[in-house]
Design an enzyme around this catalytic site. Structure first.
Site, mmCIF file in Angstrom:
data_model
loop_
_atom_site.group_PDB
_atom_site.id
_atom_site.type_symbol
_atom_site.label_atom_id
_atom_site.label_comp_id
_atom_site.label_asym_id
_atom_site.label_seq_id
_atom_site.Cartn_x
_atom_site.Cartn_y
_atom_site.Cartn_z
ATOM 1 C CG LEU A 12 31.765 43.696 28.291
ATOM 2 C CD1 LEU A 12 32.951 44.504 27.767
ATOM 3 C CD2 LEU A 12 31.786 43.641 29.813
ATOM 4 N N GLY A 13 26.799 43.614 27.780
ATOM 5 C CA GLY A 13 25.523 44.310 27.644
ATOM 6 C C GLY A 13 25.133 44.948 28.963
ATOM 7 C CB THR A 14 21.869 45.973 30.398
ATOM 8 O OG1 THR A 14 21.240 44.688 30.247
ATOM 9 C CG2 THR A 14 21.425 46.891 29.270
ATOM 10 C CB VAL A 134 15.774 30.902 37.848
ATOM 11 C CG1 VAL A 134 14.298 30.845 38.254
ATOM 12 C CG2 VAL A 134 16.115 29.723 36.942
ATOM 13 N N GLY A 136 16.096 36.651 38.051
ATOM 14 C CA GLY A 136 16.961 37.802 38.269
ATOM 15 C C GLY A 136 17.635 37.813 39.627
ATOM 16 C CG ASP A 203 12.145 34.003 29.816
ATOM 17 O OD1 ASP A 203 13.370 34.116 29.691
ATOM 18 O OD2 ASP A 203 11.527 34.351 30.841
ATOM 19 C CE LYS A 207 13.358 33.695 33.362
ATOM 20 N NZ LYS A 207 12.600 34.953 33.505
#
Length: 429
Positions: A12-14, A134, A136, A203, A207
């Protein structure tokens, strides 16, 4: 009455809070598009008392992430915990083993364990969805898996890390060096306190390995991605690139041909007439080149609670509609084990930057190393002395095999004329 799709959320982060807000705000529209309501029934996180700006008291609280896989009312589990292994992987395995669908934004887990999870999903007749892993909110996975499904993809590449693109864009616009702009990115929340995964290209490599598998029908092969980040790019490189008609971008590229599967994340000089040169700030962009559809260009916000939550809920809508399909656009058994390509035989042009002592014979030493390795020099620039007395020498090569450039740099390794290590950037073609 149509039964809702019932969802349990781990993390339950952003993004997790963003998913709740999105379903609260657009629930009626989502239900119309999905053909039935999507309803959150259970949540799990590390701290139950934390204020997340959303009301979680209406949902069942589960202390143990992995217990969500057996929640009696959940049809789908959404994983937003992160990490390639640990609780996230345990939850994925347990959910798919139970025959329940699984949605994740976890690029590291999919890059490392995607094949195993795809096999488990198919065996359990469940959906495995990872659009948010990948770029967003950009629907690039759906674009490759569905929109371009009839095409042979010749190449997929792009700007896959918003932190690096923010830093390079600021260096470009303001003439500042890397360390100063990184500190600003950390202050603004674009970069983590430990930014290594971003600035060292890891990162983006996660992706890229996912995109390569989708594009070429190969098994995910993160270990075969050659990754170099941007921590050694200096303001002078940005200025030299601009003078030559380029912009510096961290670009991930994947190609598959008779020589094998090529996957690399590396700083590139991008021509000003290429759309990637105009992608600025914390933005992602992906280019796919198909043999019939031509060039497809996807651009948008690559991170953040809104865009990432949008991609997660889009996956939930697909599941609500009964659109499962194989996670990698074809059955896992059909995915080929790609052979890594020999990058030494790859042909291209290069930008090479050296910081050298200001003394007679240095240019001759560099030129001799290039000559002996078979590197043809297109142009050579020398700039004035820096504060430490060193001089910048920049070379652009003609097209040739990469092994020749590697050999030239090896010949110069340990030279007393060089101050620090040379910088090698490929020129995007």
């Amino acid at each position: 009455m149509v039964e809702p799709l019932r969802v349990a959320i781990a993390g339950l982060g952003t993004v997790g809070a963003g998913v709740i807000r999105l379903i609260d705000a657009n629930g009626e529209l989502i239900a119309r598009r999905a053909g039935r309501p999507i309803e959150i029934v259970a949540v799990s996180a590390r701290d139950r008392a934390k204020d997340r700006g959303v009301d979680i008291a209406r949902f069942d609280w589960v202390d143990d992430f992995t217990a969500l896989a057996q929640h009696p009312r959940a049809d789908v589990v959404v994983e937003l915990v992160g990490g390639s292994d640990g609780p996230a992987l345990a939850l994925a395995r347990a959910t798919l083993k139970a025959g329940r669908s699984f949605v994740t934004a976890n690029k590291a887990m999919i890059a490392h364990h995607g094949l195993e999870l795809a096999q488990a999903a198919e065996a359990g007749d469940a959906a495995l969805k990872f659009e948010a892993a990948v770029a967003g909110g950009i629907p690039v996975i759906k674009g490759l898996r569905e929109g371009a499904a009839a095409n042979e993809i010749e190449r997929v590449y792009g700007i896959l890390n918003g932190t690096c693109n923010f830093i390079l864009s600021r260096m470009e616009a303001e003439g500042r060096d890397f360390a100063e702009v990184l500190a600003e990115a950390q202050a603004k929340g674009f970069a983590e306190a430990d930014p290594g995964f971003d600035i060292d290209g890891v990162d983006a490599a996660h992706k890229l390995s996912i995109l390569a598998s989708l594009a070429f029908g190969t098994q995910p092969a993160f270990a075969d991605v050659a990754a170099t980040g941007i921590r050694h790019v200096i303001a002078a490189d940005i200025a030299e690139a601009a003078a030559l008609g380029y912009r510096v971008r961290l670009v991930g590229i994947a190609e598959a041909d008779s020589h094998g599967l090529f996957q690399r994340v590396h700083p590139h000089l991008v021509p000003l007439d290429h759309p990637l040169a105009h992608v600025t700030g914390a933005t992602n962009a992906v280019v796919a080149e198909g043999n019939f559809v031509g060039r497809l260009f996807f651009q948008g916000a690559g991170a953040g609670d809104g865009p990432t939550a949008s991609a997660v809920v889009a996956d939930l809508i697909d599941i609500a509609r009964g659109e499962f399909g194989p996670p990698y656009a074809m059955p896992a058994a059909s995915l080929l084990a790609g052979t890594p390509a020999d990058t030494g035989e790859r042909r291209g042009r290069a930008y090479l930057r050296f910081m050298v002592e200001d003394k007679v014979g240095v240019l001759a030493e560099i030129a001799a190393a290039m000559r002996d390795a078979g590197v043809s020099i297109e142009s050579l620039m020398q700039r004035g002395a820096h504060a430490d007395g060193s001089v910048l020498v920049a070379i652009v090569t003609h097209e040739g095999p990469e092994r020749c450039v590697a050999q030239a740099l090896e010949k110069l390794r340990g030279s007393t004329s060089l101050v620090g290590q040379p910088m090698w950037m490929h020129i995007l073609q």
